[in-house]
Design an enzyme around this catalytic site. Structure first.
Site, short mmCIF file in Angstrom:
data_model
loop_
_atom_site.label_atom_id
_atom_site.label_comp_id
_atom_site.label_asym_id
_atom_site.label_seq_id
_atom_site.Cartn_x
_atom_site.Cartn_y
_atom_site.Cartn_z
N HIS A 266 53.38 44.80 9.53
CA HIS A 266 53.55 43.39 9.89
C HIS A 266 52.68 43.01 11.10
O HIS A 266 51.93 42.03 11.06
CB HIS A 266 55.02 43.11 10.19
CG HIS A 266 55.29 41.71 10.64
ND1 HIS A 266 55.80 40.75 9.79
CD2 HIS A 266 55.13 41.09 11.85
CE1 HIS A 266 55.92 39.59 10.45
NE2 HIS A 266 55.53 39.78 11.72
N GLU A 267 52.80 43.79 12.16
CA GLU A 267 52.09 43.43 13.40
C GLU A 267 50.57 43.56 13.25
O GLU A 267 49.82 42.80 13.86
CB GLU A 267 52.60 44.26 14.57
CG GLU A 267 54.09 44.11 14.86
CD GLU A 267 54.52 42.67 15.14
OE1 GLU A 267 53.66 41.84 15.54
OE2 GLU A 267 55.71 42.36 14.95
N HIS A 270 49.19 40.39 12.11
CA HIS A 270 48.89 39.45 13.20
C HIS A 270 47.59 39.81 13.90
O HIS A 270 46.79 38.93 14.24
CB HIS A 270 50.03 39.44 14.22
CG HIS A 270 51.29 38.80 13.75
ND1 HIS A 270 51.30 37.63 13.01
CD2 HIS A 270 52.60 39.13 13.93
CE1 HIS A 270 52.56 37.28 12.75
NE2 HIS A 270 53.35 38.18 13.29
#
Length: 310
Positions: A266-267, A270
């Site tokens: 997920h990160e 980003h």
């Protein structure tokens, strides 16, 4: 097995980790209960416009943190009045998470709001990046209109076209046992994008850095203890990715702990420029339950390819 991250690490403890990476783990069980900074929301069950309840100012702060709310009058932001502005913010939150937009703090809203999540906001600069947008593509002679839910970070930041090989490193006190899950996460993005990734030494320059931190750690986005916000990352080309060291972390699915690899996927999204998705199965969905393991979803892959092409 789940474990807590403690640092700075003494020399003796580092040797212990090297010899037995998960030996210090404290096993989580379904009965483990840890208070969360989001627990106050449970006290607001049934609250709606017109109410004046003690914790409403905290709900305002929660929604402001994730981009749903901004008062021009600071006194309104800190009072306990459930006003029109707050009702509108609650409805927008409910719409983003596929909850009936009643404006009432109901059971479904409480369940979602109290789930641990990424610290990156859902709405930035007044733009709701979790609302679906249409993408048209052609199939044969007919036009097909599909709706995608991936989003990009504010301003569509991305790595330069010439920068397709990205390096990452771990902070010097990063636990050895936590390296492999993050490396696997980078490999999954490698397979889905035109990027390649390589780990470099802790003291070398790199495009990205992965660290554990607790509470206020100087980046303007303090963590809040166990539960609640569990990680955050910065957009290209900043490269910082932080885990919350107060959480219970695991390799794989363990009740009461968060999977290092799932959160890393997920990160890293980003770090590459993706925002949050409103698709619950997507890796870029903002929240995650303890024990949950996820992987890249077609919505994530469509998003990254729309941003960079392939």
């Amino acid at each position: 097995m789940a474990f807590k991250i403690f640092h700075p690490i003494s020399f003796i403890f580092l040797i212990f980790i090297l010899l037995a990476p998960l030996g210090h783990a404290k096993r989580s069980t379904p009965s483990d209960k840890t208070s969360s900074a989001f627990d106050f929301i449970k006290k607001l069950k049934g609250c709606h416009k017109g109410n004046h309840t003690k914790e409403i100012h905290e709900l305002k702060a929660y929604l402001e943190k994730f981009g749903y709310l901004k008062y021009e009058n600071k006194s309104q932001a800190t009072d306990d009045d459930f006003d029109d502005i707050l009702e509108s913010a609650v409805k927008t939150y409910q719409e983003n998470y596929h909850i009936k937009p009643s404006g009432i703090v109901d059971d479904a809203t409480i369940s979602q709001m109290t789930t641990s999540r990424c610290g990156n906001p859902d709405i930035a600069n007044g733009t709701n990046f979790m609302q679906p947008h249409g993408n048209k593509h052609e199939s044969g002679s007919s036009n097909i209109h599909t709706v995608s839910h991936y989003t990009f970070l504010p301003g569509n930041p991305k790595w330069p076209p010439t920068k397709t090989h990205l390096t990452f490193r771990f902070s010097p006190n990063y636990p050895v046992s936590s390296v492999a899950p993050v490396a696997r996460a980078f490999h999954k993005w490698d397979l889905a994008t035109h990027f390649t990734f390589a780990q470099v030494g802790a003291n070398q320059n790199s495009d990205m850095i992965i660290e554990f931190h607790r509470r206020d750690h100087g980046d303007g986005s303090p963590f809040d203890g166990p539960g609640a916000v569990i990680a955050h990352a910065f957009p290209p080309t900043d490269g910082r990715f932080h885990y919350d060291g107060d959480e219970r972390w695991s390799i794989g699915s363990v009740a009461g702990a968060y999977d290092l690899e799932t959160v890393a996927i997920h990160e890293i999204g980003h770090l590459l420029g993706l925002g949050h998705s409103s698709v619950g199965e997507a890796i870029m969905f903002p929240s995650i339950s303890s024990g949950q393991v996820k992987n890249l979803h077609p919505d994530d892959i469509q998003g990254i390819r729309a941003l960079y092409g392939r």
